[in-house]
Design an enzyme around this catalytic site. Sequence first.
Site, PDB file in Angstrom:
ATOM      1  N   LYS A 146      16.571   4.106 -12.671  1.00  0.00           N
ATOM      2  CA  LYS A 146      16.789   4.325 -11.241  1.00  0.00           C
ATOM      3  C   LYS A 146      17.612   5.605 -11.054  1.00  0.00           C
ATOM      4  O   LYS A 146      18.263   6.065 -12.004  1.00  0.00           O
ATOM      5  CB  LYS A 146      17.461   3.101 -10.595  1.00  0.00           C
ATOM      6  CG  LYS A 146      18.788   2.676 -11.249  1.00  0.00           C
ATOM      7  CD  LYS A 146      19.960   3.442 -10.702  1.00  0.00           C
ATOM      8  CE  LYS A 146      21.256   3.063 -11.338  1.00  0.00           C
ATOM      9  NZ  LYS A 146      22.371   3.961 -10.997  1.00  0.00           N
ATOM     10  N   HIS A 176      19.667  -2.103 -14.779  1.00  0.00           N
ATOM     11  CA  HIS A 176      20.410  -2.817 -15.816  1.00  0.00           C
ATOM     12  C   HIS A 176      21.305  -3.902 -15.241  1.00  0.00           C
ATOM     13  O   HIS A 176      21.657  -4.857 -15.946  1.00  0.00           O
ATOM     14  CB  HIS A 176      21.242  -1.830 -16.654  1.00  0.00           C
ATOM     15  CG  HIS A 176      22.475  -1.316 -15.980  1.00  0.00           C
ATOM     16  ND1 HIS A 176      22.466  -0.227 -15.134  1.00  0.00           N
ATOM     17  CD2 HIS A 176      23.753  -1.764 -16.008  1.00  0.00           C
ATOM     18  CE1 HIS A 176      23.685  -0.020 -14.687  1.00  0.00           C
ATOM     19  NE2 HIS A 176      24.487  -0.921 -15.194  1.00  0.00           N
ATOM     20  N   LYS A 180      22.555  -8.451 -16.265  1.00  0.00           N
ATOM     21  CA  LYS A 180      23.883  -9.005 -16.494  1.00  0.00           C
ATOM     22  C   LYS A 180      23.840 -10.535 -16.504  1.00  0.00           C
ATOM     23  O   LYS A 180      23.082 -11.158 -15.753  1.00  0.00           O
ATOM     24  CB  LYS A 180      24.866  -8.511 -15.428  1.00  0.00           C
ATOM     25  CG  LYS A 180      25.357  -7.091 -15.685  1.00  0.00           C
ATOM     26  CD  LYS A 180      26.490  -6.739 -14.767  1.00  0.00           C
ATOM     27  CE  LYS A 180      27.152  -5.433 -15.191  1.00  0.00           C
ATOM     28  NZ  LYS A 180      27.876  -5.558 -16.457  1.00  0.00           N
ATOM     29  N   GLU A 214      34.776   0.413  -8.328  1.00  0.00           N
ATOM     30  CA  GLU A 214      35.210   1.028  -9.577  1.00  0.00           C
ATOM     31  C   GLU A 214      36.515   1.767  -9.324  1.00  0.00           C
ATOM     32  O   GLU A 214      36.636   2.514  -8.352  1.00  0.00           O
ATOM     33  CB  GLU A 214      34.142   1.982 -10.109  1.00  0.00           C
ATOM     34  CG  GLU A 214      32.861   1.263 -10.520  1.00  0.00           C
ATOM     35  CD  GLU A 214      31.732   2.204 -10.897  1.00  0.00           C
ATOM     36  OE1 GLU A 214      30.961   1.866 -11.811  1.00  0.00           O
ATOM     37  OE2 GLU A 214      31.615   3.270 -10.264  1.00  0.00           O
ATOM     38  N   ASP A 233      22.740   5.754  -5.850  1.00  0.00           N
ATOM     39  CA  ASP A 233      23.143   5.417  -7.211  1.00  0.00           C
ATOM     40  C   ASP A 233      23.200   3.917  -7.439  1.00  0.00           C
ATOM     41  O   ASP A 233      22.728   3.424  -8.476  1.00  0.00           O
ATOM     42  CB  ASP A 233      24.505   6.049  -7.523  1.00  0.00           C
ATOM     43  CG  ASP A 233      24.885   5.926  -8.990  1.00  0.00           C
ATOM     44  OD1 ASP A 233      23.990   6.021  -9.849  1.00  0.00           O
ATOM     45  OD2 ASP A 233      26.076   5.745  -9.284  1.00  0.00           O
ATOM     46  N   HIS A 238      21.026  -1.645  -7.207  1.00  0.00           N
ATOM     47  CA  HIS A 238      21.842  -2.751  -7.716  1.00  0.00           C
ATOM     48  C   HIS A 238      22.144  -3.789  -6.634  1.00  0.00           C
ATOM     49  O   HIS A 238      21.897  -4.987  -6.808  1.00  0.00           O
ATOM     50  CB  HIS A 238      23.185  -2.238  -8.252  1.00  0.00           C
ATOM     51  CG  HIS A 238      23.086  -1.388  -9.471  1.00  0.00           C
ATOM     52  ND1 HIS A 238      21.991  -1.374 -10.309  1.00  0.00           N
ATOM     53  CD2 HIS A 238      23.975  -0.528 -10.023  1.00  0.00           C
ATOM     54  CE1 HIS A 238      22.212  -0.535 -11.309  1.00  0.00           C
ATOM     55  NE2 HIS A 238      23.396  -0.003 -11.151  1.00  0.00           N
ATOM     56  N   LYS A 324      33.675   4.520  -5.627  1.00  0.00           N
ATOM     57  CA  LYS A 324      34.449   5.056  -6.742  1.00  0.00           C
ATOM     58  C   LYS A 324      35.911   5.226  -6.317  1.00  0.00           C
ATOM     59  O   LYS A 324      36.213   5.366  -5.135  1.00  0.00           O
ATOM     60  CB  LYS A 324      33.894   6.424  -7.159  1.00  0.00           C
ATOM     61  CG  LYS A 324      32.433   6.414  -7.614  1.00  0.00           C
ATOM     62  CD  LYS A 324      32.325   6.060  -9.059  1.00  0.00           C
ATOM     63  CE  LYS A 324      30.915   6.288  -9.589  1.00  0.00           C
ATOM     64  NZ  LYS A 324      30.797   5.872 -11.004  1.00  0.00           N
TER      65      LYS A 324
END
Length: 469
Positions: A146, A176, A180, A214, A233, A238, A324
């Site tokens: 992605k 990804h 999880k 994050e 992103d 996600h 972030k």
Amino acid sequence: MPFTTTPADAPRSDLLVMFGASGDLARKKLFPALYRLEARGRLGIPVIGVALSDWSDADLRVQARQALLEDGEDIDEVVFERLARNMSYVSGNYSEVATFERLRERASNCEHPIFHLAVPPSLFGTVANGIASAGLAKGARLVIEKPFGRDHDSAVELNETLHEHFAESAIFRIDHFVGKEALRSLLVTRFANAITEPMWNRNVVDSVKITMAESFGVEDRGAFYDSVGAMRDVVQNHLLQMVALLAMEQPVNEGSKALRDEKAKVLTATRAVEPKHYVRGQYRGYLDVPGVRPDSDTETYAAMRLEIDSPRWSGVPFFLRAGKALHETVTEMTIEFKSPPRPLWLDEHTHCPRNSMRIEAKPQNFAAITWLHKEPGDTMMPQAITLAPPPDERADIGPEPYELLLEEAMKGDPTLFAREDTVLEQWRIVEPILTDVRPVEVYEPGTWGPRSASMLTRSHHGWPSEPPA
């Protein structure tokens, strides 16, 4: 695995080709995943790295070892030697025919190669065409990172390019995060417990809040991140995949098609985001990161409100935020339940937490339920009790996401990968806020982002700020 769906006649891949073998993703995720697969006896096929870097086969093996050391892997030399002797390297530009001719020579004995494209999205079509022009597309699979396109129209165009040479069943769009442990456990939490279903709907749920925070900044990814931003992103992929898993109906069976059909229905029923329900932020200091444009308006924080027009969820807002340089690193899903119609003993104690279920996917993997209980003594004051696994049982001990997903792709199982229609629906949902772009709001590192983001959830008791003890 909650689903075992690989078709009986699906051939296992007999060669793995890693485009972008000298890049950041290969070093941090792919090399460790390959080593762990080899250690479990789940790889056992040749691996060819392809990149522009002027490396030799020996250089690739040195880089793989270094990646394992950086990852903290306790290297078993027997396992690494077994992996290393199956590794080789092709150097070249992806736009040059000669690169793919050299690759064809190295891959001459394979029948079912799998190509992992850890390259910039703008090169997906170029690499796919190069693979096909070298005669390597027959019987092959593509693993695509992605973001899949930059918006709805570019995703449609990319699909058309890939489908010129690869069937939809051969395209594995990797996210990804879906690999999880907590995300896969969610399916069991929802559909293997009789007590969950009666409360998982609009009659009981007040709101759903998803956070992917994050505590660190963009670091050394300035040039890449500045071209993408938080929305492309992580939010468009996600977080919307997390919404689909939280909100989907129970599949009719354990097949991959049934699961992916239900996820698609959720995304189809989700309204496009209204710009007034979207907040963009940028942490102070982002403009000083190497590779970032001096006047960049790229968001490092994104928050929005979603509405799902389905019988189960109509009227229940889903709040999403990601960013972030925030207060802490945590990925969590919080389902907040409505108050009782006549809540006794709460009038003077509105500070008490609401009934909720919290599912943490990072840094740990666990689910916690919060409800109210009477404080001991001669008072009727309520206190919150959180039921959660003890700290020593919260670690994520399952396979790393890339380890799991590479294995599933080599087997030909599409369950944990995004299908064409869901990707396009995800772009449709965020399209209005990609075209009606508002200026970013600057926020201080270490906070929870722009102040205006709190306005999104004001009528629904705010964002969860801290995980339970």
